[in-house]
Scaffold this motif. Structure first.
Motif, PDB file in Angstrom:
ATOM      1  N   ILE A  56       0.837  -1.203   0.000  1.00  0.00           N
ATOM      2  CA  ILE A  56       0.000   0.000   0.000  1.00  0.00           C
ATOM      3  C   ILE A  56       0.867   1.246   0.000  1.00  0.00           C
ATOM      4  O   ILE A  56       0.633   2.200  -0.759  1.00  0.00           O
ATOM      5  CB  ILE A  56      -0.932  -0.017   1.217  1.00  0.00           C
ATOM      6  N   ILE A  57       1.899   1.251   0.851  1.00  0.00           N
ATOM      7  CA  ILE A  57       2.789   2.416   0.929  1.00  0.00           C
ATOM      8  C   ILE A  57       3.580   2.573  -0.367  1.00  0.00           C
ATOM      9  O   ILE A  57       3.798   3.692  -0.844  1.00  0.00           O
ATOM     10  CB  ILE A  57       3.730   2.273   2.135  1.00  0.00           C
ATOM     11  N   ARG A  58       4.005   1.450  -0.950  1.00  0.00           N
ATOM     12  CA  ARG A  58       4.743   1.528  -2.212  1.00  0.00           C
ATOM     13  C   ARG A  58       3.875   2.158  -3.299  1.00  0.00           C
ATOM     14  O   ARG A  58       4.344   2.995  -4.088  1.00  0.00           O
ATOM     15  CB  ARG A  58       5.195   0.141  -2.645  1.00  0.00           C
ATOM     16  N   GLY A  59       2.601   1.778  -3.336  1.00  0.00           N
ATOM     17  CA  GLY A  59       1.699   2.392  -4.309  1.00  0.00           C
ATOM     18  C   GLY A  59       1.519   3.880  -4.057  1.00  0.00           C
ATOM     19  O   GLY A  59       1.458   4.668  -5.005  1.00  0.00           O
ATOM     20  N   GLY A  60       1.454   4.269  -2.770  1.00  0.00           N
ATOM     21  CA  GLY A  60       1.344   5.682  -2.459  1.00  0.00           C
ATOM     22  C   GLY A  60       2.574   6.463  -2.854  1.00  0.00           C
ATOM     23  O   GLY A  60       2.484   7.586  -3.371  1.00  0.00           O
ATOM     24  N   LEU A  61       3.753   5.876  -2.634  1.00  0.00           N
ATOM     25  CA  LEU A  61       4.995   6.547  -3.018  1.00  0.00           C
ATOM     26  C   LEU A  61       5.100   6.703  -4.526  1.00  0.00           C
ATOM     27  O   LEU A  61       5.547   7.742  -5.030  1.00  0.00           O
ATOM     28  CB  LEU A  61       6.197   5.758  -2.484  1.00  0.00           C
ATOM     29  N   GLN A  62       4.687   5.690  -5.258  1.00  0.00           N
ATOM     30  CA  GLN A  62       4.761   5.764  -6.714  1.00  0.00           C
ATOM     31  C   GLN A  62       3.722   6.710  -7.298  1.00  0.00           C
ATOM     32  O   GLN A  62       3.869   7.156  -8.440  1.00  0.00           O
ATOM     33  CB  GLN A  62       4.589   4.371  -7.311  1.00  0.00           C
ATOM     34  N   ALA A  63       2.673   7.006  -6.517  1.00  0.00           N
ATOM     35  CA  ALA A  63       1.622   7.896  -7.012  1.00  0.00           C
ATOM     36  C   ALA A  63       1.963   9.371  -6.854  1.00  0.00           C
ATOM     37  O   ALA A  63       1.216  10.226  -7.344  1.00  0.00           O
ATOM     38  CB  ALA A  63       0.304   7.599  -6.287  1.00  0.00           C
ATOM     39  N   VAL A  64       3.069   9.679  -6.176  1.00  0.00           N
ATOM     40  CA  VAL A  64       3.467  11.080  -6.016  1.00  0.00           C
ATOM     41  C   VAL A  64       3.896  11.632  -7.376  1.00  0.00           C
ATOM     42  O   VAL A  64       4.747  11.027  -8.040  1.00  0.00           O
ATOM     43  CB  VAL A  64       4.619  11.194  -4.997  1.00  0.00           C
ATOM     44  N   PRO A  65       3.337  12.749  -7.810  1.00  0.00           N
ATOM     45  CA  PRO A  65       3.718  13.311  -9.128  1.00  0.00           C
ATOM     46  C   PRO A  65       5.214  13.619  -9.200  1.00  0.00           C
ATOM     47  O   PRO A  65       5.773  14.248  -8.292  1.00  0.00           O
ATOM     48  CB  PRO A  65       2.881  14.595  -9.213  1.00  0.00           C
ATOM     49  N   HIS A  66       5.827  13.167 -10.263  1.00  0.00           N
ATOM     50  CA  HIS A  66       7.272  13.364 -10.410  1.00  0.00           C
ATOM     51  C   HIS A  66       7.628  14.840 -10.550  1.00  0.00           C
ATOM     52  O   HIS A  66       8.707  15.270 -10.163  1.00  0.00           O
ATOM     53  CB  HIS A  66       7.777  12.585 -11.627  1.00  0.00           C
ATOM     54  N   GLY A  67       6.689  15.630 -11.099  1.00  0.00           N
ATOM     55  CA  GLY A  67       6.963  17.048 -11.261  1.00  0.00           C
ATOM     56  C   GLY A  67       7.150  17.771  -9.937  1.00  0.00           C
ATOM     57  O   GLY A  67       7.966  18.707  -9.842  1.00  0.00           O
ATOM     58  N   GLN A  68       6.424  17.351  -8.909  1.00  0.00           N
ATOM     59  CA  GLN A  68       6.584  17.982  -7.604  1.00  0.00           C
ATOM     60  C   GLN A  68       7.945  17.637  -7.000  1.00  0.00           C
ATOM     61  O   GLN A  68       8.555  18.465  -6.320  1.00  0.00           O
ATOM     62  CB  GLN A  68       5.455  17.549  -6.677  1.00  0.00           C
ATOM     63  N   ILE A  69       8.408  16.432  -7.245  1.00  0.00           N
ATOM     64  CA  ILE A  69       9.732  16.047  -6.755  1.00  0.00           C
ATOM     65  C   ILE A  69      10.815  16.860  -7.452  1.00  0.00           C
ATOM     66  O   ILE A  69      11.755  17.367  -6.819  1.00  0.00           O
ATOM     67  CB  ILE A  69       9.956  14.539  -6.970  1.00  0.00           C
ATOM     68  N   GLU A  70      10.682  17.011  -8.756  1.00  0.00           N
ATOM     69  CA  GLU A  70      11.656  17.804  -9.496  1.00  0.00           C
ATOM     70  C   GLU A  70      11.629  19.266  -9.063  1.00  0.00           C
ATOM     71  O   GLU A  70      12.672  19.919  -8.965  1.00  0.00           O
ATOM     72  CB  GLU A  70      11.368  17.699 -10.999  1.00  0.00           C
ATOM     73  N   ALA A  71      10.443  19.795  -8.789  1.00  0.00           N
ATOM     74  CA  ALA A  71      10.342  21.184  -8.334  1.00  0.00           C
ATOM     75  C   ALA A  71      11.014  21.367  -6.973  1.00  0.00           C
ATOM     76  O   ALA A  71      11.689  22.383  -6.734  1.00  0.00           O
ATOM     77  CB  ALA A  71       8.871  21.596  -8.249  1.00  0.00           C
ATOM     78  N   ALA A  72      10.851  20.374  -6.083  1.00  0.00           N
ATOM     79  CA  ALA A  72      11.489  20.459  -4.768  1.00  0.00           C
ATOM     80  C   ALA A  72      13.008  20.407  -4.898  1.00  0.00           C
ATOM     81  O   ALA A  72      13.731  21.137  -4.209  1.00  0.00           O
ATOM     82  CB  ALA A  72      10.984  19.318  -3.882  1.00  0.00           C
ATOM     83  N   ARG A  73      13.502  19.552  -5.777  1.00  0.00           N
ATOM     84  CA  ARG A  73      14.947  19.484  -5.976  1.00  0.00           C
ATOM     85  C   ARG A  73      15.476  20.769  -6.616  1.00  0.00           C
ATOM     86  O   ARG A  73      16.594  21.217  -6.314  1.00  0.00           O
ATOM     87  CB  ARG A  73      15.284  18.280  -6.854  1.00  0.00           C
TER      88      ARG A  73
END
Length: 240
Positions: A113-130
């Motif tokens: 369940i947690i793995r599915g939640g982690l994979q559902a995070v939009p990649h664009g938000q991760i790139e914006a944070a970086r």
């Protein structure tokens, strides 16, 4: 049905509710920590960690929880090395054996369940944070994990409810939670239907409260999905 007997049974079973909730809360909390580690292993890209997590999930999802409880409580005590180890004071206690079995089982389901939640995070938000200069750990703590929890919460609530019901299996190793006390009353009165009706109603009430709590948490974590309040007619006219 005898109303007086139902009331007496209800009063007796209420005393076992704290132990049931304690079993469920402890196993879910410890299992969530283990599940997060397993989910990270699955997504790490390091094949030894990935295959370890895959094997763990396959074993504990593919075998019945009842068998796991038996193996931990009855099976480990047959080894002399275990009885002489520093962990024997835990493994000889049925309460901690039930906690360990429930924790290991829920971790296997929760990891997916947690793995599915982690994979559902939009990649664009991760790139914006970086792009803002956040470190990997800060990105995980402030961006990925909160969003993953929001995504996984509906499915994870089902796992919590399942664990509350799974605590009934702890009665087979002499733990007197709700089902254990119900079995004791049945052995004394031979009135199984009334006792199990009351026990089922108690589990139903507990899970109803849990669903409402989870729904409230989901509502608080989803401000963008709340319906905007309608503007009064006078205010709407003034805006024009």
């Amino acid at each position: 049905m005898d109303i007086a007997f139902l009331y007496e049974t209800f009063v007796t079973l209420i005393s076992a509710i704290p132990l049931t909730l304690q079993l469920a809360a402890t196993s879910v909390a410890l299992g969530a920590v283990l599940a997060l580690g397993l989910a990270v292993c699955r997504l790490s890209g390091i094949w030894p960690l990935d295959w370890f997590a895959r094997g763990y999930i396959f074993i504990f999802r593919g075998t019945p929880l009842l068998v796991q409880i038996f193996l931990i409580y009855y099976g480990l005590g047959q080894f002399r090395e275990v009885r002489r180890s520093a962990f024997w004071f835990i493994l000889r206690d049925p309460y901690w054996c039930a906690i360990i079995a429930l924790m290991l089982c829920t971790a296997a389901y929760s990891a997916e369940i947690i793995r599915g939640g982690l994979q559902a995070v939009p990649h664009g938000q991760i790139e914006a944070a970086r792009a803002c200069g956040m470190s990997r750990f800060m990105v995980f703590r402030r961006i990925i994990l909160p969003l993953a929890i929001r995504q996984a919460l509906p499915a994870y609530s089902n796992e919590i409810i399942s664990m509350v019901k799974a605590t009934s299996l702890a009665s087979i190793i002499t733990i007197m939670e709700v089902t254990g006390v119900a079995a004791k009353i049945i052995s004394e009165t031979y009135r199984a239907i009334e006792v199990f009706v009351v026990a089922g109603a108690i589990y139903l009430a507990i899970n109803f409260i849990l669903t409402r709590v989870v729904a409230l948490i989901e509502y608080r974590l989803s401000p963008h999905l709340r319906q905007a309040p309608a503007l009064p007619a006078v205010a709407a006219g003034e805006m024009r």
